[in-house]
Design a protein around this motif. Structure first.
Motif, short mmCIF file in Angstrom:
data_model
loop_
_atom_site.label_atom_id
_atom_site.label_comp_id
_atom_site.label_asym_id
_atom_site.label_seq_id
_atom_site.Cartn_x
_atom_site.Cartn_y
_atom_site.Cartn_z
N VAL A 1 30.00 33.73 35.08
CA VAL A 1 30.59 34.72 34.17
C VAL A 1 31.96 35.17 34.68
N GLY A 2 32.04 35.45 35.98
CA GLY A 2 33.32 35.87 36.56
C GLY A 2 34.39 34.80 36.43
N ARG A 3 34.00 33.53 36.65
CA ARG A 3 34.96 32.43 36.55
C ARG A 3 35.43 32.25 35.11
N LEU A 4 34.51 32.35 34.16
CA LEU A 4 34.85 32.15 32.75
C LEU A 4 35.73 33.27 32.21
N LEU A 5 35.41 34.50 32.59
CA LEU A 5 36.09 35.64 31.98
C LEU A 5 37.26 36.19 32.79
N GLY A 6 37.25 35.97 34.10
CA GLY A 6 38.26 36.65 34.91
C GLY A 6 39.19 35.80 35.73
N ARG A 7 38.85 34.53 35.96
CA ARG A 7 39.65 33.73 36.89
C ARG A 7 41.07 33.51 36.41
N ASP A 8 41.26 33.15 35.17
CA ASP A 8 42.61 32.87 34.67
C ASP A 8 43.50 34.11 34.77
N PHE A 9 42.94 35.25 34.43
CA PHE A 9 43.70 36.51 34.49
C PHE A 9 44.14 36.79 35.92
N VAL A 10 43.22 36.67 36.86
CA VAL A 10 43.53 36.97 38.26
C VAL A 10 44.53 35.96 38.82
N ALA A 11 44.32 34.67 38.53
CA ALA A 11 45.19 33.63 39.08
C ALA A 11 46.64 33.80 38.63
N ASP A 12 46.84 34.32 37.43
CA ASP A 12 48.20 34.50 36.90
C ASP A 12 48.91 35.70 37.49
N ARG A 13 48.14 36.62 38.11
CA ARG A 13 48.74 37.90 38.48
C ARG A 13 48.74 38.22 39.97
N VAL A 14 48.05 37.45 40.79
CA VAL A 14 48.05 37.75 42.22
C VAL A 14 49.36 37.31 42.84
N ARG A 15 49.90 38.17 43.69
CA ARG A 15 51.16 37.89 44.36
C ARG A 15 51.06 38.35 45.81
N GLY A 16 51.92 37.83 46.66
CA GLY A 16 52.02 38.31 48.03
C GLY A 16 50.72 38.18 48.80
N ARG A 17 50.30 39.28 49.43
CA ARG A 17 49.09 39.27 50.24
C ARG A 17 47.85 38.96 49.41
N LEU A 18 47.84 39.43 48.17
CA LEU A 18 46.68 39.13 47.32
C LEU A 18 46.59 37.64 47.05
N ALA A 19 47.73 36.98 46.91
CA ALA A 19 47.72 35.53 46.70
C ALA A 19 47.18 34.82 47.94
N ARG A 20 47.58 35.29 49.13
CA ARG A 20 47.06 34.69 50.36
C ARG A 20 45.57 34.95 50.50
N LEU A 21 45.13 36.14 50.10
CA LEU A 21 43.70 36.44 50.16
C LEU A 21 42.93 35.56 49.18
N ASP A 22 43.49 35.33 48.01
CA ASP A 22 42.85 34.44 47.04
C ASP A 22 42.78 33.02 47.59
N GLY A 23 43.82 32.60 48.28
CA GLY A 23 43.80 31.28 48.92
C GLY A 23 42.74 31.20 50.00
N TRP A 24 42.54 32.31 50.72
CA TRP A 24 41.49 32.34 51.74
C TRP A 24 40.11 32.15 51.11
N PHE A 25 39.88 32.79 49.97
CA PHE A 25 38.61 32.59 49.27
C PHE A 25 38.46 31.13 48.84
N GLY A 26 39.54 30.53 48.41
CA GLY A 26 39.47 29.14 47.98
C GLY A 26 39.16 28.18 49.10
N ARG A 27 39.53 28.53 50.33
CA ARG A 27 39.27 27.67 51.49
C ARG A 27 37.97 28.05 52.21
N GLN A 28 37.28 29.02 51.72
CA GLN A 28 36.12 29.56 52.44
C GLN A 28 35.03 28.54 52.68
N SER A 29 34.47 28.62 53.87
CA SER A 29 33.29 27.83 54.22
C SER A 29 32.04 28.65 53.91
N VAL A 30 30.89 28.05 54.17
CA VAL A 30 29.63 28.78 54.02
C VAL A 30 29.63 30.03 54.89
#
Length: 230
Positions: free
Chosen positions: A109-138
């Motif tokens: 649900v979060g991916r369907l409804l919120g991912r595009d909005f967040v991906a378009d608007r994160v900048r700076g440290r938030l963008a790096r934090l989003d990248g950290w989530f994308g690289r996350q291991s178990v």
């Protein structure tokens, strides 16, 4: 002033990404209000319902538990209740299966409804934090799940809005739930049947505090390095 705000809101909602994200926020608000306002169930009738369901009781427990977590009912309550109804091992097992299903549904649900909005608007440290989530291991997912930053369902929705990968997210979500699932299921079983606690069954809960301390320390170091990267 109000007219301008209304016009701006209408213009914003014409963007499908904004409209979907607004729907996600509305969904979360509705779930929160439902938890607060809906009447409490008749707990005394629960054992009789389990007996009537027979072999269907375990899958029903998994589905109902997942639904409860999705509408933001704390996973702790599910584990305690299932422990009282099914015993420590059975209750913890069904609670973990429910957590896996709830984690998958909330993520979807979060991916369907919120991912595009967040991906378009994160900048700076938030963008790096989003990248950290994308690289996350178990391990990274386990770390976030153990941090006291939000309920199980809320974190599931939030993960869907990040770039996190599904497989490590699901595995980490279940692993992080194991200690508390057994611990709280044992509490529920003890309330229902005092003296029948299987201490070996709740051993994972005894290791939970140590594991949490180590994981939180490592997460803080890793997140500080991530945010400090220019």
């Amino acid at each position: 002033m109000i007219a301008r705000l209304g016009a701006g809101l209408r213009d914003g909602l014409r963007d499908p990404k904004v409209a979907r994200f607004a729907l996600l926020l509305v969904l979360l608000c509705v779930c929160g209000l439902a938890v607060l306002l809906l009447p409490q169930p008749d707990l005394a009738a629960a054992p009789r319902i389990v007996d009537r369901l027979g072999l269907l009781a375990p899958p029903a427990a998994v589905l109902l538990g997942a639904l409860m977590m999705i509408v933001l009912i704390p996973r702790t309550l599910v584990s305690v209740a299932w422990g009282a109804l099914f015993g420590t091992v059975g209750g913890a097992s069904y609670a973990l299966a429910a957590a896996l299903l709830a984690a998958a549904l909330g993520f979807a649900v979060g991916r369907l409804l919120g991912r595009d909005f967040v991906a378009d608007r994160v900048r700076g440290r938030l963008a790096r934090l989003d990248g950290w989530f994308g690289r996350q291991s178990v391990f990274g997912v386990v770390t976030v799940r153990l941090l006291p930053v939000g309920g199980f369902g809320l974190i599931s929705y939030g993960y869907g809005t990040t770039g996190a990968r599904l497989r490590p997210y699901l595995i980490g979500s279940v692993l992080a739930s194991v200690p508390s699932a057994f611990g709280y299921a044992a509490v529920g079983a003890a309330v229902a049947s005092p003296g029948d606690i299987n201490w070996f069954a709740i051993a994972p809960a005894g290791l939970g505090l140590i594991a949490t301390t180590i994981i939180v320390t490592r997460w803080r170091r890793a997140s500080n390095r991530t945010l400090a990267t220019p």
